[in-house]
Motif scaffolding. Structure first.
Motif, PDB file in Angstrom:
ATOM      1  N   VAL A   1      22.997  73.102  72.833  1.00 38.91           N
ATOM      2  CA  VAL A   1      22.772  74.073  73.908  1.00 38.91           C
ATOM      3  C   VAL A   1      21.297  74.237  74.267  1.00 38.91           C
ATOM      4  O   VAL A   1      20.978  74.818  75.298  1.00 38.91           O
TER       5      VAL A   1
ATOM      6  N   VAL B   1      28.466  74.551  76.962  1.00 39.03           N
ATOM      7  CA  VAL B   1      27.693  73.642  77.819  1.00 39.03           C
ATOM      8  C   VAL B   1      28.388  73.445  79.159  1.00 39.03           C
ATOM      9  O   VAL B   1      27.748  73.316  80.200  1.00 39.03           O
TER      10      VAL B   1
ATOM     11  N   GLU C   1      20.819  81.210  71.725  1.00 36.75           N
ATOM     12  CA  GLU C   1      22.211  80.973  72.082  1.00 36.75           C
ATOM     13  C   GLU C   1      22.921  80.180  70.995  1.00 36.75           C
ATOM     14  O   GLU C   1      24.115  80.383  70.747  1.00 36.75           O
TER      15      GLU C   1
ATOM     16  N   ALA D   1      30.634  74.931  71.347  1.00 33.24           N
ATOM     17  CA  ALA D   1      29.398  74.441  71.974  1.00 33.24           C
ATOM     18  C   ALA D   1      29.703  73.649  73.239  1.00 33.24           C
ATOM     19  O   ALA D   1      29.012  73.790  74.253  1.00 33.24           O
TER      20      ALA D   1
ATOM     21  N   ARG E   1      25.486  77.881  82.041  1.00 38.27           N
ATOM     22  CA  ARG E   1      24.631  77.152  81.123  1.00 38.27           C
ATOM     23  C   ARG E   1      24.202  75.798  81.662  1.00 38.27           C
ATOM     24  O   ARG E   1      23.700  74.980  80.921  1.00 38.27           O
TER      25      ARG E   1
END
Lengths: 213, 198
Positions: B58, B104, B63, B100, B109
């Motif tokens: 990330v 993403v 985060e 994760a 993000r």
């Protein structure tokens, strides 16, 4: 990208040796391409170097878990009953149990001799590691014994470039490498044995014998 | 008892009996039996590995820490469904891996906050001019960010963590051939994006 280059970057042997079969790369292109990739991958390794988790992580996780409602007794009992577990029974007690069962069959009465757990101790052997790396900012040992996390740091107390440290290891065969500055992996040049790691590098192999009684 | 045997640059300097650490399977069993605090051992054992993977996925330490916390708490809640308690580390890794990748993929993000990336360690050497590190960092992270989450994960495990395809397959529970294809495609994409840096 050519398959030959992928094979090299994957750490796999070439399907065709140079000079045999159809060439997918010229003899001059491949080293240049590999060199370029080596620089790029090195840059990624520096950019994405390991960092320690924040110190509050454990306490926050446990606080969140503590705040969850307690599992009910039935749920805990179910988990306990369904979870597989090893039992350690001494031959003497196993024999006694068999005798008791036999006695039950013969005389209609049963007694339970019980089950004894082991003392719960394991032996570790302290192994001193040394690695010469003048100019390094940090040197750590990473291996199968710490999940390759590089959690065992070596020290260079007198600044002579020789980094040393003692690491407790359980008896057995271990593979390890040195991690320089958290980014560069180095094989121990003085290991007695090596093993391929599956992607073109060699891990050092260390056999730790159990101490005699 | 102490012995002094040389093996390359590793030397035996002594041994002692210490209380055996609980195995992963024992910890899982104890937690499921109601000993909540035993879960702390798993947090200590795997927190570092999970955190580093999360940062690499990330691009932000804050985060990443939040994701690891979420993964570990989720692991606690679902612990009874862990089929191989002796491989609970890989099981936790898969939980984090899925979180994760979802993170993403999430629209908010798409733009990685480069300001919050960890500093490059002093003294680390790269073939690139240090004056261009800021630009290099932006380019590398942007290139990584352009990969699919699966490609990015496979590339990081292969070329940053140095894992073999066999190890990756065991941890992610994904066929070796699929992982190889993801790494190959990641390299193809990075080659296009970073041609001038190579």
């Amino acid at each position: 990208m050519k398959e030959e280059l992928h094979r090299q970057l994957d750490g796999e042997e070439r399907a065709n040796q140079l000079g045999e079969g159809p060439k997918t790369f010229s003899e001059t292109d491949l080293p240049e391409e590999l060199d370029a990739w080596g620089r790029l991958l090195g840059a990624f390794q520096v950019e994405l170097a390991q960092s320690a988790p924040p110190p509050w992580l454990e306490s926050r996780v446990m606080a969140e878990i503590e705040a969850l409602p307690e599992p009910g007794r039935l749920k805990r009992l179910g988990n306990w009953l369904l979870a597989p577990r090893p039992l350690r029974v001494s031959p003497l007690l196993a024999g006694a149990a068999a005798t008791a069962v036999l006695a039950l069959l013969l005389f209609g009465r049963l007694s339970f001799p019980g089950v004894v757990q082991g003392p719960g101790e394991a032996t570790v052997v302290y192994v001193q590691f040394a690695f010469e790396a003048p100019g390094a900012q940090s040197v750590a040992v990473a291996g199968d014994f710490d999940g390759w996390a590089g959690s065992h740091s070596l020290e260079d107390g007198n600044g002579d470039g020789v980094w040393t440290g003692r690491i407790p290891l359980e008896p057995g065969v271990h593979t390890y490498m040195f991690l320089i500055d958290g980014a560069t992996w180095q094989t121990d040049p003085r290991a007695e044995r090596y093993a391929d790691d599956g992607f073109g590098n060699r891990n050092a192999v260390l056999a730790v014998a159990a101490p005699s009684a | 008892m102490a012995s002094w045997l040389m093996s390359g640059s590793a030397t035996y300097v002594g041994s002692m009996a210490v209380p055996a650490e609980r195995t992963d399977a024992q910890v899982v069993r104890d937690v499921l039996s109601g000993e909540r605090d035993a879960y702390r051992l798993l947090v200590r054992r795997y927190g570092g590995v999970l955190f580093n993977h999360a940062v690499r996925m990330v691009g932000s330490q804050d985060e990443a820490a939040d994701l690891v916390q979420k993964a570990l708490v989720s692991g606690y809640k679902k612990l009874a469904s862990c089929r191989e308690p002796d491989r609970v580390g890989a099981w936790l890794f898969r939980i984090l891996s899925n979180l994760a990748k979802d993170f993403v993929r999430s629209p908010r993000r798409r733009d990685i906050s480069l300001d919050r990336l960890p500093d490059i360690p002093e003294g680390s050497s790269t073939p690139f001019d240090t004056a261009h590190r800021g630009e290099l960092r932006r380019r590398l992270q942007a290139a990584l960010g352009s990969l699919t989450p699966e490609q990015r994960e496979a590339f990081v495990l292969k070329h940053v963590d140095g894992r073999s395809y066999e190890e990756m397959a065991a941890v992610l529970d994904v066929p070796r051939a699929s992982l190889k294809m993801r790494v190959h495609r990641a390299r193809e994409a990075l080659k296009e994006l970073l041609e001038d840096f190579r």
